[in-house]
Design a protein around this motif. Structure first.
Motif, PDB file in Angstrom:
ATOM      1  N   LEU A  95      37.293  47.559  42.491  1.00 10.58           N
ATOM      2  CA  LEU A  95      37.315  48.122  41.137  1.00 10.58           C
ATOM      3  C   LEU A  95      36.429  47.327  40.181  1.00 10.58           C
ATOM      4  O   LEU A  95      35.743  47.898  39.323  1.00 10.58           O
ATOM      5  CB  LEU A  95      38.752  48.168  40.615  1.00 10.58           C
ATOM      6  N   CYS A  96      36.431  46.002  40.327  1.00 15.06           N
ATOM      7  CA  CYS A  96      35.594  45.166  39.460  1.00 15.06           C
ATOM      8  C   CYS A  96      34.113  45.453  39.698  1.00 15.06           C
ATOM      9  O   CYS A  96      33.327  45.558  38.750  1.00 15.06           O
ATOM     10  CB  CYS A  96      35.887  43.687  39.706  1.00 15.06           C
ATOM     11  N   ALA A  97      33.725  45.562  40.954  1.00 14.70           N
ATOM     12  CA  ALA A  97      32.332  45.878  41.266  1.00 14.70           C
ATOM     13  C   ALA A  97      31.944  47.236  40.690  1.00 14.70           C
ATOM     14  O   ALA A  97      30.852  47.404  40.135  1.00 14.70           O
ATOM     15  CB  ALA A  97      32.115  45.854  42.779  1.00 14.70           C
ATOM     16  N   ALA A  98      32.850  48.203  40.798  1.00  5.33           N
ATOM     17  CA  ALA A  98      32.574  49.534  40.250  1.00  5.33           C
ATOM     18  C   ALA A  98      32.435  49.477  38.732  1.00  5.33           C
ATOM     19  O   ALA A  98      31.587  50.174  38.144  1.00  5.33           O
ATOM     20  CB  ALA A  98      33.695  50.498  40.635  1.00  5.33           C
ATOM     21  N   GLY A  99      33.250  48.672  38.069  1.00  5.47           N
ATOM     22  CA  GLY A  99      33.159  48.538  36.620  1.00  5.47           C
ATOM     23  C   GLY A  99      31.829  47.953  36.182  1.00  5.47           C
ATOM     24  O   GLY A  99      31.244  48.389  35.177  1.00  5.47           O
ATOM     25  N   LEU A 100      31.330  46.970  36.920  1.00  5.80           N
ATOM     26  CA  LEU A 100      30.030  46.397  36.592  1.00  5.80           C
ATOM     27  C   LEU A 100      28.911  47.419  36.796  1.00  5.80           C
ATOM     28  O   LEU A 100      27.955  47.480  36.006  1.00  5.80           O
ATOM     29  CB  LEU A 100      29.776  45.151  37.444  1.00  5.80           C
ATOM     30  N   VAL A 101      29.018  48.205  37.850  1.00  3.70           N
ATOM     31  CA  VAL A 101      28.025  49.260  38.067  1.00  3.70           C
ATOM     32  C   VAL A 101      28.020  50.221  36.882  1.00  3.70           C
ATOM     33  O   VAL A 101      26.954  50.666  36.423  1.00  3.70           O
ATOM     34  CB  VAL A 101      28.322  50.016  39.376  1.00  3.70           C
ATOM     35  N   VAL A 186      27.261  40.983  44.299  1.00  4.11           N
ATOM     36  CA  VAL A 186      27.742  39.623  44.574  1.00  4.11           C
ATOM     37  C   VAL A 186      29.269  39.579  44.528  1.00  4.11           C
ATOM     38  O   VAL A 186      29.922  38.990  45.399  1.00  4.11           O
ATOM     39  CB  VAL A 186      27.132  38.628  43.561  1.00  4.11           C
ATOM     40  N   VAL A 187      29.863  40.207  43.496  1.00  2.00           N
ATOM     41  CA  VAL A 187      31.317  40.218  43.349  1.00  2.00           C
ATOM     42  C   VAL A 187      31.978  40.883  44.553  1.00  2.00           C
ATOM     43  O   VAL A 187      32.982  40.381  45.086  1.00  2.00           O
ATOM     44  CB  VAL A 187      31.710  40.932  42.036  1.00  2.00           C
ATOM     45  N   PHE A 188      31.439  41.996  44.996  1.00  2.00           N
ATOM     46  CA  PHE A 188      32.022  42.709  46.137  1.00  2.00           C
ATOM     47  C   PHE A 188      31.946  41.869  47.412  1.00  2.00           C
ATOM     48  O   PHE A 188      32.931  41.746  48.154  1.00  2.00           O
ATOM     49  CB  PHE A 188      31.301  44.044  46.334  1.00  2.00           C
ATOM     50  N   LEU A 189      30.787  41.266  47.679  1.00  2.00           N
ATOM     51  CA  LEU A 189      30.605  40.485  48.903  1.00  2.00           C
ATOM     52  C   LEU A 189      31.481  39.239  48.929  1.00  2.00           C
ATOM     53  O   LEU A 189      31.977  38.844  49.986  1.00  2.00           O
ATOM     54  CB  LEU A 189      29.129  40.104  49.052  1.00  2.00           C
ATOM     55  N   LEU A 190      31.682  38.628  47.767  1.00  2.00           N
ATOM     56  CA  LEU A 190      32.479  37.398  47.724  1.00  2.00           C
ATOM     57  C   LEU A 190      33.951  37.642  48.055  1.00  2.00           C
ATOM     58  O   LEU A 190      34.659  36.714  48.454  1.00  2.00           O
ATOM     59  CB  LEU A 190      32.366  36.750  46.343  1.00  2.00           C
ATOM     60  N   GLY A 191      34.414  38.871  47.898  1.00  2.00           N
ATOM     61  CA  GLY A 191      35.803  39.173  48.213  1.00  2.00           C
ATOM     62  C   GLY A 191      36.072  39.439  49.683  1.00  2.00           C
ATOM     63  O   GLY A 191      37.232  39.440  50.120  1.00  2.00           O
ATOM     64  N   LEU A 192      35.021  39.626  50.471  1.00  2.00           N
ATOM     65  CA  LEU A 192      35.206  39.989  51.880  1.00  2.00           C
ATOM     66  C   LEU A 192      35.874  38.891  52.717  1.00  2.00           C
ATOM     67  O   LEU A 192      36.714  39.201  53.571  1.00  2.00           O
ATOM     68  CB  LEU A 192      33.856  40.381  52.490  1.00  2.00           C
ATOM     69  N   PRO A 193      35.525  37.592  52.551  1.00  2.00           N
ATOM     70  CA  PRO A 193      36.187  36.572  53.377  1.00  2.00           C
ATOM     71  C   PRO A 193      37.705  36.574  53.220  1.00  2.00           C
ATOM     72  O   PRO A 193      38.432  36.395  54.215  1.00  2.00           O
ATOM     73  CB  PRO A 193      35.577  35.259  52.865  1.00  2.00           C
ATOM     74  N   PHE A 194      38.207  36.780  52.011  1.00  2.00           N
ATOM     75  CA  PHE A 194      39.658  36.812  51.828  1.00  2.00           C
ATOM     76  C   PHE A 194      40.251  38.084  52.421  1.00  2.00           C
ATOM     77  O   PHE A 194      41.316  38.051  53.050  1.00  2.00           O
ATOM     78  CB  PHE A 194      39.998  36.724  50.339  1.00  2.00           C
ATOM     79  N   ALA A 195      39.563  39.203  52.245  1.00  2.00           N
ATOM     80  CA  ALA A 195      40.082  40.481  52.740  1.00  2.00           C
ATOM     81  C   ALA A 195      40.228  40.495  54.253  1.00  2.00           C
ATOM     82  O   ALA A 195      41.117  41.156  54.798  1.00  2.00           O
ATOM     83  CB  ALA A 195      39.174  41.624  52.290  1.00  2.00           C
ATOM     84  N   PHE A 196      39.356  39.752  54.959  1.00  2.00           N
ATOM     85  CA  PHE A 196      39.394  39.737  56.423  1.00  2.00           C
ATOM     86  C   PHE A 196      39.744  38.360  56.981  1.00  2.00           C
ATOM     87  O   PHE A 196      39.542  38.101  58.160  1.00  2.00           O
ATOM     88  CB  PHE A 196      38.040  40.196  56.974  1.00  2.00           C
ATOM     89  N   GLY A 197      40.275  37.473  56.136  1.00  2.00           N
ATOM     90  CA  GLY A 197      40.585  36.114  56.544  1.00  2.00           C
ATOM     91  C   GLY A 197      42.039  35.906  56.891  1.00  2.00           C
ATOM     92  O   GLY A 197      42.729  36.836  57.342  1.00  2.00           O
ATOM     93  N   PRO A 198      42.561  34.692  56.638  1.00  2.00           N
ATOM     94  CA  PRO A 198      43.931  34.359  57.052  1.00  2.00           C
ATOM     95  C   PRO A 198      45.002  35.161  56.345  1.00  2.00           C
ATOM     96  O   PRO A 198      46.133  35.239  56.838  1.00  2.00           O
ATOM     97  CB  PRO A 198      44.042  32.863  56.700  1.00  2.00           C
TER      98      PRO A 198
END
Length: 416
Positions: A95-101, A186-198
């Motif tokens: 949602l944050c990435a979409a808001g920036l767009v 950048v915001v969208f990509l930075l969230g991926l490690p947590f989404a697919f992490g521990p």
């Protein structure tokens, strides 16, 4: 004893640092773009300072997020079920990435739709932050809280380097829309490690405790911690609210301010955070916080002198700006945020930590709006002078309050 998920304890602190750190960096990209990058862009376009001060209204969700933090925590930590931190972070980041767009498409004129969109983005980001803070506190053992504190402070400066540094360089070279679209990616990509992490490996738990504001506010550690946070933030942040516009008016272009913000955050800010962490271990948080306030007082007086004289070399002004906004700020806030973690109850860390951050945000917002009004009507010299006086007066108050830090610790809840 409640059934607890054993898996978080087995997660490496370094893995938590990387995954949670990505979320903190993403949040600070948005914060840096909004609080440091946007004011400089607006001033470069000739907007008056009192209108630029309205940008600080975007802090409102951060100041009020304590109101919905218990509900976020209850959703994140259901009485029976898996930890839902991952769900909150994944949806919120998208949602944050979409808001920036969206603001990249609409452009800067008129300003009000941009501010409304950024307030909505801040609403989502602040909600994700509740989950992120709670996950960090509950997953890391007390001896590894330093990892979480480093992720917060270090991530904030790294994100600021991108959101306030790289962003301004991109605006200067390619324009508003491409720069904002880049930040959204950048915001969208930075969230991926947590989404697919521990966070994906949580087990089903039973949790008898219901997170609430009442529980938090009953604890002496939380109440006194809120006072400490409010005074310290007023001392450190109020005087820097108009730093970007001041540098533009002093003759620096957007690209130079962007490089300044980026270098300051990447190098000086991280160095200040590391120095602050070492100093806290050696001398204690009280001394570090008081020293940081006194150093900031000197920096604010220097800014007032620069404006009054008008003839200081730009290199000197840039050097003081970097030390003030990055080095001194990091030195003190690494100590303050480590205390926030220690004062938070792991059973509802998202609520307790959020209360401290709300005090930070509320004081920052009031100071930011007021800063624009004062600077527009009385000039930068008076503005920096008033800020320096407030900063100096805060030093003894913080010192006396933090002398009772041991007493604060007794208000913390112990969980063996």
């Amino acid at each position: 004893m409640p059934a607890r998920d054993a898996s978080p304890a087995r997660v490496s602190p370094a893995v938590v640092f990387v995954t949670v750190g990505g979320l903190y960096v993403a949040q600070s990209v948005i914060g840096g773009l909004t609080m440091l990058g946007l004011p400089a862009v607006l001033r470069n376009q000739g907007l008056p300072l009192d209108q630029i001060g309205l940008v600080y209204l975007t802090v409102l969700p951060w100041a009020l997020k304590f109101l919905w933090s218990p509900y976020v925590e209850r959703f994140r930590l259901p009485r029976v079920g898996r930890n839902r931190s991952r769900v909150i972070a994944a949806v919120g980041g998208s949602l944050c990435a979409a808001g920036l767009v969206a603001i990249g498409i609409t452009g800067l004129s008129p300003l009000m739709p941009v501010l409304v969109a950024l307030i909505l983005v801040a609403l989502v980001t602040s909600t994700v932050d509740i989950a992120c803070d709670g996950y960090a506190v509950e997953t890391l053992s007390k001896e590894h809280h330093g990892w979480g504190n480093t992720a917060q402070v270090g991530g904030s400066y790294l994100g600021s380097a991108v959101g306030a540094g790289l962003f301004l360089v991109l605006v200067d070279r390619y324009g508003w829309s491409p720069a904002v679209f880049s930040m959204a990616a950048v915001v969208f990509l930075l969230g991926l490690p947590f989404a697919f992490g521990p966070a994906t490996r949580g087990a089903v738990e039973t949790r008898p405790h219901t997170p609430s504001l009442v529980t938090a506010l009953k604890r002496p550690a939380v109440r006194k911690g809120l006072v400490v946070a409010a005074i310290y933030v007023a001392a450190q942040k109020w005087g820097l609210s108009m730093l970007g516009p001041f540098l533009i008016d002093y003759g620096l272009d957007l690209a130079t301010v962007g490089v300044l913000n980026g270098f300051g955050s990447m190098v000086v800010g991280l160095a200040g955070a590391l120095t602050g962490g070492a100093a806290v271990r050696l001398f204690g948080a009280n001394l570090v916080l008081t020293l940081a306030i006194l150093l900031q007082t000197a920096m604010l007086l220097a800014f007032g002198f620069f404006d009054f004289g008008g003839s200081a070399p730009r290199a000197m002004v840039i050097g003081v700006a970097i030390l003030s906004s990055s080095g001194v700020m990091a030195l003190g806030f690494v100590a303050l945020y480590s205390q926030f973690m220690g004062w938070s109850d792991p059973r509802q860390a998202g609520v307790d930590f959020t209360l401290f951050q709300c005090a930070d945000s509320l004081v920052s917002m009031v100071g930011g709006v007021g800063a624009g009004w004062i600077a527009e009507r009385f000039g930068y010299t008076a503005y920096f002078g008033i800020a320096a006086a407030i900063c100096f007066a805060a030093a003894p108050a913080i010192y006396l309050l933090m002398r009772g830090r041991a007493g604060l610790a007794t208000g913390a809840v112990s969980h063996g």
